[in-house]
Design a protein around this motif. Structure first.
Motif, short mmCIF file in Angstrom:
data_model
loop_
_atom_site.label_atom_id
_atom_site.label_comp_id
_atom_site.label_asym_id
_atom_site.label_seq_id
_atom_site.Cartn_x
_atom_site.Cartn_y
_atom_site.Cartn_z
N SER A 78 -7.29 5.34 2.91
CA SER A 78 -6.30 6.38 2.60
C SER A 78 -6.90 7.72 3.00
N CYS B 122 -1.54 4.45 6.80
CA CYS B 122 -2.77 5.12 6.36
C CYS B 122 -2.48 6.32 5.46
N THR B 123 -1.40 7.03 5.74
CA THR B 123 -1.06 8.22 4.95
C THR B 123 0.44 8.21 4.65
N LYS C 84 0.83 -1.20 0.00
CA LYS C 84 0.00 0.00 0.00
C LYS C 84 0.87 1.25 0.00
N GLU D 180 1.11 4.34 -2.98
CA GLU D 180 0.76 5.72 -2.70
C GLU D 180 1.97 6.65 -2.57
#
Length: 559
Positions: A240, A206-207, A167, A171
């Protein structure tokens, strides 16, 4: 010796060639690993073949390619699509011995090296469609990308699993290209903000773009406001988030609560999705929607989804669907606003059926539906998806017959004969009383009865519009633009166009006229009847800036 002495003897030469051919030993073809794997008769279970394939892949990556144990094991066990593709290349439908599988795969890989980035990315949880654009064009072996492997181990040692790394790679790909020590220092800088290791790990997953330096200030502000425990509990590692949007939504909620932080925290305690679902974007859309329908800022808090389990996006979708339904049955704007201001808390919880379903099953026209909803909006609770719709309390047969008789009498007065009546009844939609009321309105404008009859017979759609709608259109054409009433008699179908279309077209025409690009006082029909495409071709394109001004007019009119 005789052959040598007499080389020209054809018989002797033929015997010598035959002897050489018979004693010549043909070379054996090299063993083909593809054929050896499928040449035996008995079969192994598919699962066993896959297990053996994983062993062969691990042996190749670890012993032959020299990859670290952790990466070699992950690539061999967690890249099933890559392994299956390899098996298909080897035609591995059957074999009698597990050693044959391992030996054949190993031999095949020695002569056909694979692109190691593909099983590596798949082992991170990425799909082929996701990692195909990420495979480097100028590299084939993982050892060629030293920083990629080094940063992989930094994440692993920090407690971030391989699928979470996938992930992060999607990103924030550039993070895996950091030089030695850079990634570790960035993680340490997050810890120096006062965040614990568990929180930092979750924030990174998550970020991931916080590791690039984006939205760190907004993230710190949000965490300071809601607390690290709230973030740990409510952030989903599968989602996200955009901290800039969350920060903006949080500031908006604070403003709605009058700056009371405790009230904001209580609101988010029960409904974290207000700021986390699509990073608060749905909440901002919902607030804008409610504001356009007449809600004040002080009322907006009460219009937010009341339950923590209710998704804000679904609430917005349900409210929008309800709004379109009310528009579809021609309910007035102020009546729609009244319904939403008082009942949006339950309208957002369930989805109404489609308008066509209502009209067919409720056995009532649009006006009848409007009347029922205005009298008791909670009737709509019976019309949600999954519930059986029952017909409305019907108008009596006597009323229906009476209404049709009034309509027929009105059409006879217009001059229709009995043989034309069936077609006329289809052309003139509405109750007889409504048609007569609108006809009387046309006469009140100053038209004679003969002129009014001529208008409605030429364009029956005129009488399908409410009197206030007709009044607004006539006022614009006659009082604002200065066209005489006789124009309406000559071209009554101009009244079937929306007021918005009229204003946009005539504003564009006036703009062109001021610049000498249009003739003075064109007929209404010339300006209104053309489609947008034809209007642009015939009028708008006469001036270089015409298209830009026309789009601006349409955008302003739609607000």
């Amino acid at each position: 010796m005789s052959l040598i002495r007499n080389p020209r003897s054809p018989t002797s030469l033929l015997n010598w060639v035959s002897h050489k051919v018979s004693t010549f030993k043909k070379p054996q073809p090299p063993i083909n690993p593809r054929r050896s794997l499928s040449s035996t008769a008995s079969k192994l279970p598919r699962n066993e073949i896959r297990r053996l394939t994983q062993l062969a892949m691990f042996d190749y990556f670890y012993n032959n390619r020299g990859l670290q144990f952790l990466i070699a094991e992950s690539m061999s066990k967690n890249a099933p699509l890559f392994n299956d593709t390899l098996l298909n290349k080897l035609h591995n439908d059957s074999t009698s011995c597990g050693d044959d599988v391992i030996r054949s795969i190993t031999k095949f890989l020695l002569y056909h090296p694979v692109n190691e980035f593909e099983p590596f990315f798949e082992s991170l949880g990425l799909k082929p469609s996701e990692f195909s654009p990420l495979v480097p064009c100028d590299k084939m072996f993982l050892n060629e990308d030293v920083f990629l492997l080094e940063n992989y181990h930094v994440f692993w040692n920090y407690g971030i699993g391989r699928e979470k790394m996938g992930k992060i790679f999607k990103e924030a790909r550039e993070v895996f290209g950091y030089e030695s020590g850079v990634l570790a220092s960035k993680i340490e800088s997050l810890e120096r903000l006062g965040f614990g290791k568990v929180l930092v790990s979750k924030l990174i997953v998550c970020t991931p773009r916080v590791l690039i330096g984006e939205t760190i200030l907004e993230m710190v502000s949000v965490v300071d406001t809601v607390g690290s425990d709230w973030v740990l509990e409510n952030l989903s590692e599968g989602g996200s988030y955009d901290w800039r949007c969350i920060h903006r939504c949080l500031a908006f909620l604070r403003e709605l609560c009058g700056g009371d932080e405790s009230e904001v925290l209580e609101l988010l305690k029960n409904r974290p999705g207000l700021v986390l679902e699509e990073s608060g974007e749905w909440t901002m859309i919902l607030a804008g929607f409610q504001t356009k329908l007449g809600c004040s800022r002080s009322e907006l808090v009460m219009r937010l989804p009341p339950q923590s389990s209710q998704e804000v996006g679904k609430c917005v979708s349900n409210l929008r669907h309800c709004f379109l339904f009310l528009r579809g049955i021609k309910m007035e704007a102020y009546e729609i606003g009244k319904v939403f201001r008082n009942h949006s808390h339950w309208l957002g919880e369930s989805r109404l059926k489609h308008t066509s379903t209502f009209l067919n099953n409720l056995k009532g026209g649009k006006k009848r539906l409007c009347q029922v909803i205005q009298e008791n909006p909670e009737e709509m609770k019976k019309w949600t998806m999954g519930l059986r719709v029952t017909p409305l309390p019907g108008t009596s047969v006597v009323d229906v017959v009476g209404s049709k008789a009034m309509k027929t009498q009105f059409l006879l007065e217009l001059g229709y004969e009995e043989k034309e009546m069936e077609r006329a009844l289809r052309c003139f939609r509405g109750r007889g009383s409504e048609l007569r009321e609108r006809f009387e309105f046309l006469k009140s404008l100053g038209l004679s009865e003969g002129e009014a009859k001529e208008m409605v017979k030429a364009s029956p759609d005129v009488l399908t519009q409410a009197s206030n709608v007709l009044e607004a259109k006539v006022d614009y054409l006659v009082n604002e633009l200065g066209y005489p009433l006789s124009t309406l008699v000559a071209f009554p179908s101009c009244l079937k166009y929306t007021l918005e279309r009229m204003k946009v077209r005539f504003a564009m025409y006036n703009w062109l006229q001021e610049r000498g690009k249009a003739d003075a006082k064109l007929a209404i029909s010339t300006i209104l009847v053309y489609s947008d495409k034809s209007f642009v071709t015939r009028f708008v394109n006469r001036h270089p800036d015409g298209a830009k001004y026309f789009e601006e007019l349409k955008r302003t009119a739609s607000l």
